[in-house]
Design a protein around this motif. Structure first.
Motif, PDB file in Angstrom:
ATOM      1  N   LEU A  94       0.726  -1.794   0.137  1.00 23.41           N
ATOM      2  CA  LEU A  94      -0.358  -0.487   0.018  1.00 23.41           C
ATOM      3  C   LEU A  94       0.220   1.839  -0.307  1.00 23.41           C
ATOM      4  O   LEU A  94       0.235   2.291  -0.066  1.00 23.41           O
ATOM      5  CB  LEU A  94      -0.656   0.133   0.779  1.00 23.41           C
ATOM      6  CG  LEU A  94      -1.828  -1.113   1.532  1.00 23.41           C
ATOM      7  CD1 LEU A  94      -2.826  -1.694   2.737  1.00 23.41           C
ATOM      8  CD2 LEU A  94      -2.841  -0.947   0.488  1.00 23.41           C
ATOM      9  N   GLY A  95       2.280   0.946   0.174  1.00 22.10           N
ATOM     10  CA  GLY A  95       3.453   1.673   0.361  1.00 22.10           C
ATOM     11  C   GLY A  95       3.436   2.687   1.384  1.00 22.10           C
ATOM     12  O   GLY A  95       3.648   3.401   1.377  1.00 22.10           O
ATOM     13  N   SER A  96       3.156   2.075   2.741  1.00 20.43           N
ATOM     14  CA  SER A  96       3.698   2.529   3.973  1.00 20.43           C
ATOM     15  C   SER A  96       5.268   1.978   4.360  1.00 20.43           C
ATOM     16  O   SER A  96       5.606   1.026   3.799  1.00 20.43           O
ATOM     17  CB  SER A  96       2.710   1.575   5.085  1.00 20.43           C
ATOM     18  OG  SER A  96       1.463   2.200   4.770  1.00 20.43           O
ATOM     19  N   THR A  97       5.902   3.537   4.373  1.00 15.39           N
ATOM     20  CA  THR A  97       7.143   2.719   4.942  1.00 15.39           C
ATOM     21  C   THR A  97       7.693   2.614   6.424  1.00 15.39           C
ATOM     22  O   THR A  97       6.782   2.655   7.143  1.00 15.39           O
ATOM     23  CB  THR A  97       7.936   4.335   4.738  1.00 15.39           C
ATOM     24  OG1 THR A  97       7.588   4.345   2.925  1.00 15.39           O
ATOM     25  CG2 THR A  97       9.863   3.881   4.582  1.00 15.39           C
ATOM     26  N   LEU A  98       8.054   0.958   6.574  1.00 20.65           N
ATOM     27  CA  LEU A  98       9.075   1.018   7.565  1.00 20.65           C
ATOM     28  C   LEU A  98       9.992   0.875   7.834  1.00 20.65           C
ATOM     29  O   LEU A  98      11.345   0.331   6.954  1.00 20.65           O
ATOM     30  CB  LEU A  98       8.342  -0.352   7.747  1.00 20.65           C
ATOM     31  CG  LEU A  98       9.209  -1.283   8.783  1.00 20.65           C
ATOM     32  CD1 LEU A  98       8.245  -1.002  10.601  1.00 20.65           C
ATOM     33  CD2 LEU A  98       8.758  -2.456   8.625  1.00 20.65           C
ATOM     34  N   HIS A  99      10.918   2.002   8.580  1.00 23.27           N
ATOM     35  CA  HIS A  99      12.377   1.976   8.701  1.00 23.27           C
ATOM     36  C   HIS A  99      13.251   1.321  10.598  1.00 23.27           C
ATOM     37  O   HIS A  99      12.179   1.754  11.234  1.00 23.27           O
ATOM     38  CB  HIS A  99      12.919   3.593   8.754  1.00 23.27           C
ATOM     39  CG  HIS A  99      12.838   4.273   7.803  1.00 23.27           C
ATOM     40  ND1 HIS A  99      13.134   4.798   6.819  1.00 23.27           N
ATOM     41  CD2 HIS A  99      11.620   4.767   7.322  1.00 23.27           C
ATOM     42  CE1 HIS A  99      12.956   5.572   6.130  1.00 23.27           C
ATOM     43  NE2 HIS A  99      11.709   5.507   6.625  1.00 23.27           N
ATOM     44  N   MET A 100      13.722   0.188   9.848  1.00 28.35           N
ATOM     45  CA  MET A 100      13.368  -0.286  11.067  1.00 28.35           C
ATOM     46  C   MET A 100      15.371  -1.153  11.436  1.00 28.35           C
ATOM     47  O   MET A 100      16.138  -1.045  10.666  1.00 28.35           O
ATOM     48  CB  MET A 100      13.375  -2.479  11.103  1.00 28.35           C
ATOM     49  CG  MET A 100      11.453  -1.772  11.733  1.00 28.35           C
ATOM     50  SD  MET A 100      11.066  -3.669  11.579  1.00 28.35           S
ATOM     51  CE  MET A 100      11.327  -4.563  10.502  1.00 28.35           C
ATOM     52  N   LYS A 101      15.922  -0.745  12.690  1.00 27.54           N
ATOM     53  CA  LYS A 101      16.514  -1.584  13.366  1.00 27.54           C
ATOM     54  C   LYS A 101      16.710  -2.497  14.066  1.00 27.54           C
ATOM     55  O   LYS A 101      16.181  -2.001  15.176  1.00 27.54           O
ATOM     56  CB  LYS A 101      17.432  -0.146  13.472  1.00 27.54           C
ATOM     57  CG  LYS A 101      18.750  -0.217  14.026  1.00 27.54           C
ATOM     58  CD  LYS A 101      19.951   0.916  14.624  1.00 27.54           C
ATOM     59  CE  LYS A 101      21.656   0.643  14.855  1.00 27.54           C
ATOM     60  NZ  LYS A 101      22.061   1.686  15.059  1.00 27.54           N
ATOM     61  N   ARG A 154      13.485  -1.236  16.910  1.00 27.49           N
ATOM     62  CA  ARG A 154      13.156  -0.052  17.228  1.00 27.49           C
ATOM     63  C   ARG A 154      13.197   0.761  15.821  1.00 27.49           C
ATOM     64  O   ARG A 154      13.919   0.413  14.884  1.00 27.49           O
ATOM     65  CB  ARG A 154      13.741   1.208  17.922  1.00 27.49           C
ATOM     66  CG  ARG A 154      13.717   0.374  19.399  1.00 27.49           C
ATOM     67  CD  ARG A 154      14.491   1.585  20.425  1.00 27.49           C
ATOM     68  NE  ARG A 154      14.622   0.612  21.512  1.00 27.49           N
ATOM     69  CZ  ARG A 154      13.457   0.800  22.108  1.00 27.49           C
ATOM     70  NH1 ARG A 154      12.486   1.773  22.256  1.00 27.49           N
ATOM     71  NH2 ARG A 154      13.628   0.339  23.933  1.00 27.49           N
ATOM     72  N   GLY A 155      12.316   1.776  15.278  1.00 27.83           N
ATOM     73  CA  GLY A 155      12.181   2.470  14.170  1.00 27.83           C
ATOM     74  C   GLY A 155      11.109   2.938  14.328  1.00 27.83           C
ATOM     75  O   GLY A 155      10.866   3.878  15.004  1.00 27.83           O
ATOM     76  N   VAL A 156      10.884   3.131  12.890  1.00 22.65           N
ATOM     77  CA  VAL A 156       9.345   4.395  12.705  1.00 22.65           C
ATOM     78  C   VAL A 156       8.741   4.058  11.755  1.00 22.65           C
ATOM     79  O   VAL A 156       9.620   3.645  10.264  1.00 22.65           O
ATOM     80  CB  VAL A 156      10.296   5.907  12.484  1.00 22.65           C
ATOM     81  CG1 VAL A 156       9.300   6.418  11.484  1.00 22.65           C
ATOM     82  CG2 VAL A 156      11.161   6.622  13.351  1.00 22.65           C
ATOM     83  N   TYR A 157       7.478   4.104  11.699  1.00 19.74           N
ATOM     84  CA  TYR A 157       7.149   3.536  10.429  1.00 19.74           C
ATOM     85  C   TYR A 157       5.735   5.091   9.829  1.00 19.74           C
ATOM     86  O   TYR A 157       5.078   5.646  10.291  1.00 19.74           O
ATOM     87  CB  TYR A 157       5.524   2.815  11.517  1.00 19.74           C
ATOM     88  CG  TYR A 157       4.712   1.539  10.049  1.00 19.74           C
ATOM     89  CD1 TYR A 157       4.948   0.432   9.451  1.00 19.74           C
ATOM     90  CD2 TYR A 157       3.309   2.833  10.030  1.00 19.74           C
ATOM     91  CE1 TYR A 157       4.263   0.294   8.820  1.00 19.74           C
ATOM     92  CE2 TYR A 157       2.636   1.980   8.960  1.00 19.74           C
ATOM     93  CZ  TYR A 157       3.082   0.627   8.694  1.00 19.74           C
ATOM     94  OH  TYR A 157       2.397  -0.182   7.171  1.00 19.74           O
ATOM     95  N   GLN A 158       5.368   5.130   8.512  1.00 15.00           N
ATOM     96  CA  GLN A 158       5.134   5.942   8.380  1.00 15.00           C
ATOM     97  C   GLN A 158       4.083   4.996   7.452  1.00 15.00           C
ATOM     98  O   GLN A 158       3.884   4.832   6.002  1.00 15.00           O
ATOM     99  CB  GLN A 158       5.221   6.698   7.302  1.00 15.00           C
ATOM    100  CG  GLN A 158       4.994   8.033   6.842  1.00 15.00           C
ATOM    101  CD  GLN A 158       6.179   8.865   5.727  1.00 15.00           C
ATOM    102  OE1 GLN A 158       6.733   8.472   5.417  1.00 15.00           O
ATOM    103  NE2 GLN A 158       5.344   9.877   5.726  1.00 15.00           N
ATOM    104  N   THR A 159       2.749   5.590   7.630  1.00 13.52           N
ATOM    105  CA  THR A 159       1.512   4.568   7.224  1.00 13.52           C
ATOM    106  C   THR A 159       0.579   5.564   6.142  1.00 13.52           C
ATOM    107  O   THR A 159       0.859   6.912   5.824  1.00 13.52           O
ATOM    108  CB  THR A 159       0.853   5.045   7.884  1.00 13.52           C
ATOM    109  OG1 THR A 159      -0.902   3.232   7.466  1.00 13.52           O
ATOM    110  CG2 THR A 159      -0.158   5.841   8.750  1.00 13.52           C
TER     111      THR A 159
END
Length: 161
Positions: free
Chosen positions: A55-62, A69-74
């Protein structure tokens, strides 16, 4: 209100994990024999990185040890503004051991909703890494009568970018 959100998420925990467990055991999953192979360039899934779903959501994970941990942008919302102004939230989770580890992470959205993903990282025959997950979104209900429509379940497939 600040005290309500942690209690709310704690109470939803057992229902959420039960629902995810039932969904996992009753749905078709990627088969290691069907979609991956042992003689490929990539020998182990690396959760750390940037992932994008269908759907184009982005997941930045470490991943550091078993912690994620990280950031999710829906790219989507249940209702306009539900995920906040920038549609981003911090993620917290865990990752298992092994070459194709299980992973779990969750977010608390700006407006008080909670989302959780549970899945596994797979290595496809061409070496591409795929994160196959089931998710649960719990929106905050105004009252008990509105509770029935506040939980949604779904599936996401993330591809490493």
């Amino acid at each position: 209100m600040n005290h309500f959100v942690p209690q709310f998420c704690t109470k939803m925990s057992s229902l959420m994990w039960y629902s995810i467990f039932v969904t996992l055991i009753t749905s078709r999953t990627l088969s290691a024999n069907e979609f991956s192979t042992l003689d490929m360039k990539v020998t182990s899934c690396n959760i750390t990185g940037v992932w994008r779903n269908e759907l184009g959501s982005t997941l930045h994970m470490k991943a550091e040890g078993s912690e994620v941990r990280g950031v999710y942008q829906t790219a989507v919302e249940s209702t306009s503004g539900a995920a906040g102004l920038h549609r981003t939230a911090r993620i917290f989770g865990i990752v298992g051991n092994g070459t194709q580890p299980a992973v779990s992470f969750s977010v608390l959205w700006e407006k008080g909703s909670c989302s959780a993903w549970l899945g596994q990282c797979f290595i496809l025959h061409d070496g591409e890494q795929v994160l196959k997950t089931f998710w649960m979104l719990r929106s905050v209900a105004d009252d008990l009568a509105g509770d029935w429509g506040s939980t949604r379940l779904g599936e996401d497939v993330f591809f490493k970018t």
